[in-house]
Design an enzyme around this catalytic site. Structure first.
Site, PDB file in Angstrom:
ATOM      1  N   ASP A  81      23.042 -35.197  35.226  1.00 33.98           N
ATOM      2  CA  ASP A  81      21.914 -34.261  35.085  1.00 33.98           C
ATOM      3  C   ASP A  81      22.282 -32.807  35.342  1.00 33.98           C
ATOM      4  O   ASP A  81      21.436 -31.923  35.202  1.00 33.98           O
ATOM      5  CB  ASP A  81      20.799 -34.652  36.062  1.00 33.98           C
ATOM      6  CG  ASP A  81      21.148 -34.297  37.507  1.00 33.98           C
ATOM      7  OD1 ASP A  81      22.273 -34.641  37.949  1.00 33.98           O
ATOM      8  OD2 ASP A  81      20.321 -33.661  38.170  1.00 33.98           O
TER       9      ASP A  81
ATOM     10  N   ASP B  89      26.566 -40.341  37.689  1.00 36.98           N
ATOM     11  CA  ASP B  89      26.297 -39.396  38.759  1.00 36.98           C
ATOM     12  C   ASP B  89      25.229 -40.012  39.672  1.00 36.98           C
ATOM     13  O   ASP B  89      24.541 -40.973  39.304  1.00 36.98           O
ATOM     14  CB  ASP B  89      25.801 -38.087  38.141  1.00 36.98           C
ATOM     15  CG  ASP B  89      25.338 -37.093  39.172  1.00 36.98           C
ATOM     16  OD1 ASP B  89      26.104 -36.802  40.107  1.00 36.98           O
ATOM     17  OD2 ASP B  89      24.195 -36.596  39.061  1.00 36.98           O
TER      18      ASP B  89
END
Length: 270
Positions: free
Chosen positions: A210, A11
C-alpha cells in the site's frame, strides 16, 4: 505445466494489518483459503524479525519471511530441503547506519531515530505496547527515523546518505535509513528457490502493498495488488504491468483481493 501456483508476498502495516489497530482478522477467510490450498504466504515488511515471528505464530504461518524492507530473509529449517535455518542479510549493519546517522546529526540535522528512544517513548510514538515496541527496536540493518527538520534539508540529508552508500525510504509511518536493497530483492531470491525446488511447477509471484516502499516489490512481481491507503495512489508501476487495486483498505481489501487473485488463477471457492 500444471495449474499455475501463486506465491503471495505481502506487506503488513496498512496491507494485511489495519494501519491503526494492527488487526488482521478481516483477512481470515483468505488466509484460511491459502492454508487449505497450501499456497505460500511470505510476509515482507519493514517490521523486525521478532515482530514478524510473533505475527507468524498468530497466523500459524510456516513460510520464509523478509524483514526490515529486505535487510534480512529467514528461511525456516528444512523448508527447501534438510538444511538448518538460513538467515540471509543484505546491506550495511544497523551499527554502521547508527554511526553514519551520528555523523549526519553533527551537521545539525534534526531527526529522532528508534535508537534514540527508550521503550516507553517508542511505545507512545508507535502506538505499540512496550513489549511490541521493544521488538520493533530490535533491528539488524535499518533505522526508522522521524524527520523534524525542513523539507529542503531532507533532500540534502538524503544526498549525504547516498554518498555513504545508504538510502532513505518512506514507510507507512517513518523514514527508513537502509542500505541499497529493497523488498523486491527477497522476492527474487525466494522465487528462484521455489523454482529450483519444484521446476515442474508454474510458480507465479503476487505482491501486495500500500506504500511507496512496496513499489519495487509490486513492480517485480508477476501480479501487483495495491491495497487502498493514504499513499496507494502515489505508487507507480511500469506501463502495462498486471495490477489489481482494492477499493477497501487494510485487511478487508487484502481479503477481497487475495480471493480475487485465487479466482483468476483458477482456485475457485467450493
Amino acid at each position: 505445466m500444471d495449474q499455475p501456483r501463486p506465491i503471495f508476498f505481502s506487506d503488513l502495516d496498512g496491507t494485511l494489518l489495519d494501519h491503526d489497530t494492527y488487526d488482521w482478522q478481516p483477512a481470515r477467510p483468505a488466509l484460511q483459503r491459502l492454508a487449505e490450498l497450501d499456497l505460500p504466504l511470505v510476509l515482507n515488511s519493514s517490521k523486525t524479525r521478532p515482530e514478524i515471528e510473533a505475527l507468524r505464530r498468530e497466523l500459524d504461518n510456516t513460510h520464509p519471511f523478509i524483514v526490515e524492507n529486505g535487510a534480512g530473509m529467514v528461511i525456516p529449517a528444512g523448508y527447501f530441503g534438510n538444511g538448518p535455518e538460513e538467515v540471509i542479510t543484505a546491506g550495511a549493519s544497523r551499527a554502521c547506519i547508527l554511526e553514519e546517522l551520528a555523523s549526519q546529526r553533527a551537521r545539525d540535522y534534526r531527526f529522532t531515530g528508534f535508537a534514540d528512544l527508550p521503550p516507553p517513548e517508542l511505545a507512545r510514538l508507535t502506538g505499540l505496547s512496550r513489549e511490541a515496541a521493544a521488538m520493533a527496536g530490535d533491528r539488524i540493518g535499518t533505522e526508522p527515523i522521524l524527520w523534524q527538520d525542513t523539507p529542503e534539508r531532507l533532500q540534502t540529508f538524503r544526498e549525504g546518505l547516498a554518498d555513504r552508500g545508504l538510502q532513505l525510504q518512506q514507510g507507512g509511518r517513518f523514514l527508513h535509513v537502509m542500505g541499497r536493497f529493497d523488498k523486491a530483492d527477497g522476492l527474487r531470491q525466494l522465487m528462484s528457490r521455489y523454482r529450483a525446488r519444484s521446476p515442474e511447477t508454474s510458480w507465479r509471484s503476487v505482491a501486495l502493498g500500500d506504500s511507496l516502499n512496496d513499489q519495487d516489490m509490486l513492480a517485480g512481481a508477476d501480479l501487483a495488488v495495491i491495497i487502498a491507503g493514504v499513499n496507494a495512489d502515489r505508487i507507480e508501476l511500469p506501463e502495462g504491468h498486471p495490477v489489481i487495486r482494492s477499493t477497501e483498505p487494510g485487511p478487508t481489501g487484502w481479503n477481497r483481493s487475495v480471493l480475487e487473485v485465487l479466482s483468476r488463477f483458477g482456485y475457485h471457492a467450493d
